[in-house]
Design an enzyme around this catalytic site. Structure first.
Site: not given
Length: 744
Positions: A266, A443, A445
């Protein structure tokens, strides 16, 4: 142990491996011919902790041999350029073509046993060079040897914990790092768990979805996981290229897979990587599944036979080509709210300082926002999402647009980390004359947002706070105001609620539900009380938000939205994990709708405070490099609870590590809790809520503060005082080893 088996079972033997030489008098058997790429190892002595010698070898291989009890000198011959530790970008590791002899009898038995395990199991030939270098340093005299031994112990005698939806840690050699072996072991544990729960045949037929980001080693780790599963005849949907995490979460239930894996760390620094696991429903794993996988890992550590050739087998293929389009269409079906025509979408609000009249005008090029994926994998799908929502393409931060595992333009690839991460995007927006900047983490998100505030409109900040402002480089004075995760959550929740209500005026509002984690702002709870929809609070993390939303859906409710203060936003009608790509399109749609009525997001936020009460929040963290500091800090917090912070008395305590909530008549915590969890929540007098929590993925002790009332300026002053008191208090908990990290 009589024999140490050859390593790297998954690699084919060299085509012309020379015959094995006779056993030497010291018990050493190894190949020294220059053509050999793989050495067989034997360990005839009965004691695993007996002295070992690193046999003659070439840079591509290392021998492991028994050498007797007496200590022999280290002889160095030559040097090989390469990484000292896995995951490093540069450095050097020594290798000796004429032999390196090391006496390991001085090392603790446990360390020696774990190192031998590693050398037997590790599928990476190159890492054995790094192990040899670490061992040589660890047997030196003095402080340097003690430090090296401590590192060897930390790397090999502890394991990277499987929790918080999977694994995450620094890349490197050892069981306590992300590397080929720990990825293989995690995948074996996942397969064993799935086979036990579903049956081998069902688990194999359903298969596992695997995606990966652009970090160092991510694709390699994903391919290792795929080969490990394929070796058991398991169907694998292996992404053909870099994949945003939200697409993996969507894909798992879309193809009816048994589970999903995404290799990503992440927003962590470049030295990190991770291994996140999704359930068949596309939610992050929670107990007892995480504990079941962890047990399966610990009981199946030896790598089973596999081969890279399995990646070309019928068991391994990319996900169906239409999945990406289905994901985009699902987002549009539930979250496209027919924004104004582009002519008004593209307008930008300006306040005339002399007349006090707000007007709008079109920026050049038609774009309404600047976008950066922060060197991550979000760009292509973000552009497609904008197209799906009939939004013009954003202007890109070109130097951050393409995947770069070095994250070369930022200190941290985390849009929460402040000015450094924002700077290039803000400069791009200043040059383009745009008021909106969007940033996904690597990533994709999570979503961060910043809004431009011209000097004439800086008075708007009095109602929402100025503490986060950053300077603008425009010729005319102004400021950039990043929105916190709590502020974004409030704006998105209200946007989704009002549009849903307009489309469903006759539906009972109590049939829909929104969720937030316990460390997030309580504004959503207040919004639910006023508007009539249901609200649910969960433990921290989208593994809890997603799982609870899924349960509520199965009970007949319609989950519309969920958020967490750490700039994570979930749209349950699309999938059950946070999604920075969908959030970017939805917020741009909201921003454009507000612009069409000459309103800014900050002005709209102030109107929400007028309707639901002002909510002033703070969130930051302290850190430490001393192992065990946070555990000791929470022990002290429980043994000697604080009485007040900045004069605000502690009224109630909710301890999610012992299951106690003093605000409840029965004294019991209603949320799921786990013994020993480092998470405490305090209710203070004066409408102050404070949470303290140790991160599950980073060495951070986080604090979350919220003050609720009517006058934002007064709340802001109270929040400043309490925050300062909290930081001073936490910094003294464990002999000053816990340090404040400056806000940047």
């Amino acid at each position: 142990m009589s024999t140490l088996k050859p390593l790297l079972r998954c690699l084919p033997l060299p085509p012309s491996l020379p015959p094995a030489p006779p056993l030497r008098s010291d018990g050493c058997l190894c190949y020294s011919a220059t053509c050999a790429r793989l050495s067989p190892y034997i360990f005839p002595g009965p004691r695993r902790h007996a002295p070992l010698r690193l046999a003659p070898h070439l840079p591509s291989r290392v021998g492991l041999c028994h050498q007797g009890r007496e200590r022999e000198r280290v002889r160095e011959h030559g040097q090989l350029a390469g990484a000292r530790h896995a995951g490093d970008v540069s450095g050097s590791a020594k290798t000796e073509e004429n032999g390196l002899e090391v006496d390991l009898s001085v090392l603790p038995v446990e360390v020696m046993e774990r190192v031998v395990d590693w050398l037997e199991w590790d599928p990476d030939l190159g890492s054995r060079l790094q192990v040899s270098d670490m061992i040589k340093l660890a047997i030196e005299e003095g402080d340097s040897g003690a430090l090296a031994l401590a590192e060897l112990t930390e790397r090999f005698c502890t394991r990277l914990e499987f929790g918080t939806a999977g694994l995450r840690g620094r890349m490197g050699v050892g069981f306590n790092r992300m590397n080929d072996l720990t990825v293989v072991q995690a995948t074996q544990g996942l397969w064993i768990y799935l086979a036990e729960e579903l049956g081998e045949g069902s688990a194999a037929a359903k298969g596992v979805v695997i995606g990966f980001d652009a970090r160092h080693n991510s694709e390699k780790f994903a391919r290792l996981a795929a080969a490990t599963l394929a070796a058991k005849g398991c169907r694998v949907y292996l992404a053909a290229s870099y994949t945003p995490t939200p697409l993996v979460a969507y894909t798992v239930p879309a193809v009816s897979a048994a589970a999903g894996i995404v290799v990503t760390a992440s927003h962590n620094p470049k030295e990190y990587n991770g291994y996140k696991v999704f359930t068949a429903q596309g939610t992050q794993i929670i107990p007892p599944m995480d504990a079941g996988i962890a047990r399966a890992i610990s009981t199946h550590l030896a790598p089973w036979a596999t081969s890279p050739a399995l990646l070309a087998s019928s068991w391994v293929s990319p996900p169906p080509a239409q999945i990406e389009q289905e994901y985009l269409e699902q987002a549009r079906a539930h979250l496209f709210f027919a924004p104004p025509p582009f002519s008004s979408l593209q307008r930008r609000t300006v306040l005339d300082s002399q007349t006090g009249i707000r007007t709008t005008h079109l920026p050049p090029g038609g774009s309404v926002a600047v976008y950066t994926p922060l060197h991550g994998v979000g760009l292509q799908l973000a552009l497609r999402m904008f197209e799906t929502f009939n939004l013009p393409h954003p202007i890109l931060v070109e130097s951050q647009a393409q995947p770069d595992p070095e994250f070369s333009t930022v200190i941290f690839p985390n849009p929460e980390e402040g000015a450094d991460t924002w700077q290039l995007a803000l400069d791009t927006a200043d040059k383009a004359g745009l008021d909106l900047v969007l940033a996904n983490d690597p990533d994709a998100d999570r979503l961060a947002v910043a809004c431009y505030v011209p000097q004439q409109m800086e008075g708007d900040l009095d109602a929402v706070g100025r503490s986060l402002c950053l300077p603008s480089s425009r010729p005319t004075p102004g400021l950039w105001r990043p929105l916190s995760g709590n502020e974004l959550g409030a704006l998105l929740a209200h946007w989704i609620w009002t549009n849903w209500r307009e489309a469903n005026p006759k539906v009972n509002p109590a049939s829909v539900v929104m969720l937030a984690s316990t460390v997030s702002s309580k504004l959503l709870r207040r919004m639910a009380e006023v508007e009539g929809f249901k609200f649910e609070e969960t433990l921290t993390g989208f593994k809890w938000l997603g799982s609870r939303a899924r349960e509520l859906q199965s009970e007949g409710l319609t989950p519309l939205f969920a958020f967490e203060e750490a700039i994570g936003f979930m749209f349950p009608q699309v999938h059950f994990d946070k999604d920075g790509l969908t959030a970017a399109a939805v917020f741009t749609q909201l921003h454009s709708s507000l612009a069409s009525s000459s309103t800014t997001p900050l002005q709209h936020l102030a109107s929400l405070y007028s309707r639901y009460g002002a909510h002033c929040t703070r969130a930051h963290y302290l850190t430490t490099h001393v192992p065990g500091s946070f555990q000791k800090a929470f022990e002290r917090l429980r043994q000697t609870p604080p009485v007040d912070f900045a004069g605000h008395q502690v009224l109630y305590v909710k301890d999610l590590g012992v299951g106690v909530d003093t605000a409840r008549a029965d004294g019991r915590v209603q949320l799921p809790w786990s013994r020993g969890d480092m998470h405490l929540c305090y209710t203070l007098e004066g409408g102050v809520e404070l949470s303290l929590r140790a991160s599950g993925t980073e060495p951070k002790l986080k604090y979350y503060l919220e003050v609720v009332g009517e006058n934002f300026a007064e709340l802001n002053a109270t929040a400043d005082d309490v925050e300062q008191a909290v930081v001073v208090f936490l910094s003294t908990l464990e002999c000053s080893s816990i340090k404040k990290v400056p806000k940047i």
